[in-house]
Enzyme design. Sequence first.
Site, PDB file in Angstrom:
ATOM      1  N   ASN A  88     -26.170  19.382  55.158  1.00 22.94           N
ATOM      2  CA  ASN A  88     -26.891  20.374  54.350  1.00 22.94           C
ATOM      3  C   ASN A  88     -27.929  19.582  53.568  1.00 22.94           C
ATOM      4  O   ASN A  88     -27.604  18.912  52.603  1.00 22.94           O
ATOM      5  CB  ASN A  88     -25.900  21.073  53.410  1.00 22.94           C
ATOM      6  CG  ASN A  88     -26.597  21.966  52.399  1.00 22.94           C
ATOM      7  OD1 ASN A  88     -27.751  22.341  52.580  1.00 22.94           O
ATOM      8  ND2 ASN A  88     -25.895  22.315  51.326  1.00 22.94           N
ATOM      9  N   TRP A  89     -29.170  19.661  54.035  1.00 22.06           N
ATOM     10  CA  TRP A  89     -30.220  18.827  53.432  1.00 22.06           C
ATOM     11  C   TRP A  89     -30.627  19.313  52.044  1.00 22.06           C
ATOM     12  O   TRP A  89     -31.284  18.608  51.310  1.00 22.06           O
ATOM     13  CB  TRP A  89     -31.456  18.799  54.345  1.00 22.06           C
ATOM     14  CG  TRP A  89     -31.288  18.018  55.617  1.00 22.06           C
ATOM     15  CD1 TRP A  89     -30.145  17.437  56.098  1.00 22.06           C
ATOM     16  CD2 TRP A  89     -32.312  17.727  56.584  1.00 22.06           C
ATOM     17  NE1 TRP A  89     -30.384  16.808  57.295  1.00 22.06           N
ATOM     18  CE2 TRP A  89     -31.709  16.965  57.614  1.00 22.06           C
ATOM     19  CE3 TRP A  89     -33.662  18.043  56.676  1.00 22.06           C
ATOM     20  CZ2 TRP A  89     -32.433  16.517  58.726  1.00 22.06           C
ATOM     21  CZ3 TRP A  89     -34.383  17.590  57.782  1.00 22.06           C
ATOM     22  CH2 TRP A  89     -33.772  16.832  58.788  1.00 22.06           C
ATOM     23  N   LYS A  90     -30.286  20.540  51.715  1.00 25.62           N
ATOM     24  CA  LYS A  90     -30.707  21.146  50.438  1.00 25.62           C
ATOM     25  C   LYS A  90     -32.229  21.075  50.317  1.00 25.62           C
ATOM     26  O   LYS A  90     -32.926  21.230  51.308  1.00 25.62           O
ATOM     27  CB  LYS A  90     -29.992  20.479  49.257  1.00 25.62           C
ATOM     28  CG  LYS A  90     -28.481  20.344  49.489  1.00 25.62           C
ATOM     29  CD  LYS A  90     -27.728  20.001  48.256  1.00 25.62           C
ATOM     30  CE  LYS A  90     -26.274  19.745  48.605  1.00 25.62           C
ATOM     31  NZ  LYS A  90     -25.410  19.623  47.454  1.00 25.62           N
TER      32      LYS A  90
ATOM     33  N   HIS B 253     -23.207  29.056  49.770  1.00 25.64           N
ATOM     34  CA  HIS B 253     -23.072  27.734  49.152  1.00 25.64           C
ATOM     35  C   HIS B 253     -22.946  27.887  47.633  1.00 25.64           C
ATOM     36  O   HIS B 253     -23.575  28.753  47.032  1.00 25.64           O
ATOM     37  CB  HIS B 253     -24.285  26.857  49.509  1.00 25.64           C
ATOM     38  CG  HIS B 253     -24.052  25.423  49.147  1.00 25.64           C
ATOM     39  ND1 HIS B 253     -24.250  24.944  47.876  1.00 25.64           N
ATOM     40  CD2 HIS B 253     -23.606  24.378  49.889  1.00 25.64           C
ATOM     41  CE1 HIS B 253     -23.938  23.653  47.859  1.00 25.64           C
ATOM     42  NE2 HIS B 253     -23.544  23.287  49.065  1.00 25.64           N
TER      43      HIS B 253
ATOM     44  N   GLU C  43     -24.190  26.326  45.261  1.00 27.92           N
ATOM     45  CA  GLU C  43     -25.456  26.245  44.503  1.00 27.92           C
ATOM     46  C   GLU C  43     -26.187  27.577  44.547  1.00 27.92           C
ATOM     47  O   GLU C  43     -26.869  27.947  43.592  1.00 27.92           O
ATOM     48  CB  GLU C  43     -26.318  25.092  45.054  1.00 27.92           C
ATOM     49  CG  GLU C  43     -25.751  23.745  44.630  1.00 27.92           C
ATOM     50  CD  GLU C  43     -26.018  22.621  45.596  1.00 27.92           C
ATOM     51  OE1 GLU C  43     -26.916  22.727  46.432  1.00 27.92           O
ATOM     52  OE2 GLU C  43     -25.278  21.610  45.509  1.00 27.92           O
TER      53      GLU C  43
ATOM     54  N   GLU D 273     -15.370  23.965  49.884  1.00 30.70           N
ATOM     55  CA  GLU D 273     -16.103  23.010  49.059  1.00 30.70           C
ATOM     56  C   GLU D 273     -15.701  23.192  47.596  1.00 30.70           C
ATOM     57  O   GLU D 273     -16.248  24.074  46.901  1.00 30.70           O
ATOM     58  CB  GLU D 273     -17.613  23.238  49.195  1.00 30.70           C
ATOM     59  CG  GLU D 273     -18.113  23.088  50.615  1.00 30.70           C
ATOM     60  CD  GLU D 273     -19.576  22.640  50.651  1.00 30.70           C
ATOM     61  OE1 GLU D 273     -19.848  21.620  51.274  1.00 30.70           O
ATOM     62  OE2 GLU D 273     -20.420  23.296  50.023  1.00 30.70           O
TER      63      GLU D 273
ATOM     64  N   GLY E 149     -21.570  16.688  45.199  1.00 37.24           N
ATOM     65  CA  GLY E 149     -22.619  15.857  44.606  1.00 37.24           C
ATOM     66  C   GLY E 149     -22.165  15.079  43.382  1.00 37.24           C
ATOM     67  O   GLY E 149     -22.981  14.530  42.647  1.00 37.24           O
TER      68      GLY E 149
ATOM     69  N   SER F 151     -18.713  15.404  48.524  1.00 34.69           N
ATOM     70  CA  SER F 151     -18.783  13.941  48.468  1.00 34.69           C
ATOM     71  C   SER F 151     -18.086  13.260  49.650  1.00 34.69           C
ATOM     72  O   SER F 151     -17.482  12.192  49.496  1.00 34.69           O
ATOM     73  CB  SER F 151     -18.231  13.425  47.138  1.00 34.69           C
ATOM     74  OG  SER F 151     -18.994  13.945  46.062  1.00 34.69           O
TER      75      SER F 151
ATOM     76  N   GLY G 252     -23.587  16.894  52.109  1.00 33.40           N
ATOM     77  CA  GLY G 252     -24.847  16.935  51.378  1.00 33.40           C
ATOM     78  C   GLY G 252     -25.508  15.557  51.353  1.00 33.40           C
ATOM     79  O   GLY G 252     -26.220  15.174  52.279  1.00 33.40           O
ATOM     80  N   GLY G 253     -25.264  14.804  50.312  1.00 28.62           N
ATOM     81  CA  GLY G 253     -25.941  13.517  50.084  1.00 28.62           C
ATOM     82  C   GLY G 253     -25.903  12.579  51.285  1.00 28.62           C
ATOM     83  O   GLY G 253     -26.925  11.981  51.660  1.00 28.62           O
TER      84      GLY G 253
HETATM   85  C1  PEP Z   1     -22.762  20.236  49.902  1.00 28.50           C
HETATM   86  O1  PEP Z   1     -23.748  20.446  49.228  1.00 28.50           O
HETATM   87  O2  PEP Z   1     -22.404  21.078  50.724  1.00 28.50           O
HETATM   88  C2  PEP Z   1     -22.046  18.973  49.692  1.00 28.50           C
HETATM   89  C3  PEP Z   1     -20.838  18.864  50.155  1.00 28.50           C
HETATM   90  O3  PEP Z   1     -22.721  17.988  48.998  1.00 28.50           O
HETATM   91  P1  PEP Z   1     -22.225  16.462  48.796  1.00 28.50           P
HETATM   92  O4  PEP Z   1     -21.756  15.963  50.137  1.00 28.50           O
HETATM   93  O5  PEP Z   1     -23.429  15.736  48.301  1.00 28.50           O
HETATM   94  O6  PEP Z   1     -21.113  16.495  47.802  1.00 28.50           O
END
Ligand code: PEP
Length: 254
Positions: free
Chosen positions: A9-11, A95, A97, A167, A173, A213, A234-235
């Site tokens: 998920n590039w956001k 999501h 966010e 999640e 994050g 994470s 994500g990251g």
């Molecule tokens: C996400 O945004 O779906 C996510 C899991 O982010 P991260 O891996 O950065 O925690």
Amino acid sequence: MRKKIIAGNWKMNIKPSETAALIKAVAEATKDYSNVEIVCCTPAIDVPAAVEAAKGTAVGVGTENCHWKESGAYTGEISTGMIVDAGCKYVITGHSERRQYFGETDETVNLRTRAAIAAGLTCMMCIGETLEEREAGKLVEVIERQMNVGLKDVTAADCAKLVIAYEPVWAIGTGKTATPDQAQEVHALIRATLAKLVGAETAETVRIQYGGSMKPGNAAELLAKKDIDGGLIGGAALKAADFAGIIAAAAAAN
Ligand code: PEP
């Protein structure tokens, strides 16, 4: 046997001009892992570049959201028809966010999820509790509500196109990961809740991703758990080597 699915998920992080390089690097670094479904969900504006760069590779492309109406006066939104027409096969709904910053509710997540499935997209529907909810002992209540409302009128047949992403909001994050046992406990609850909604046999076929994470260093122990069928990343999806490290762990766990 549920094929592991690892989705990035590039956001709001990668520009159109940076997209082809990242997709090609991911495809190159993961070309030996045919037993894992690999997805990059990108900002809508990156989709044409991502689809072009992913041609002839095993990397699937998706978006980070969709609207439930086919067209109309919904400034800033994108329809499932547009997403399919652009060459995507996947979409993320719900999501945290979007729930936190854009007023997403369980009801609108349900509308988006049903629209995505009806359009033939594989829909990764996100659920998960906040730290406050967990500490207040509301974990089960929150997960059951997000599942029951988010999946209202989703049938057993629809589940062929459904992936659930667990999640925990406190792990996204933040560098804090749920322990493999904590994650497995919630994944088992999700599968049991799904069984009540669509039947035990169908529930066994639905993939449940962990997100929060996840990185190369912790992916193997999470993905070794019985009900953890992949990751939403994500990251670590922003660097091909890190993303490929997670996919390698998924390939070994299969
Ligand atoms: C996400 O945004 O779906 C996510 C899991 O982010 P991260 O891996 O950065 O925690």
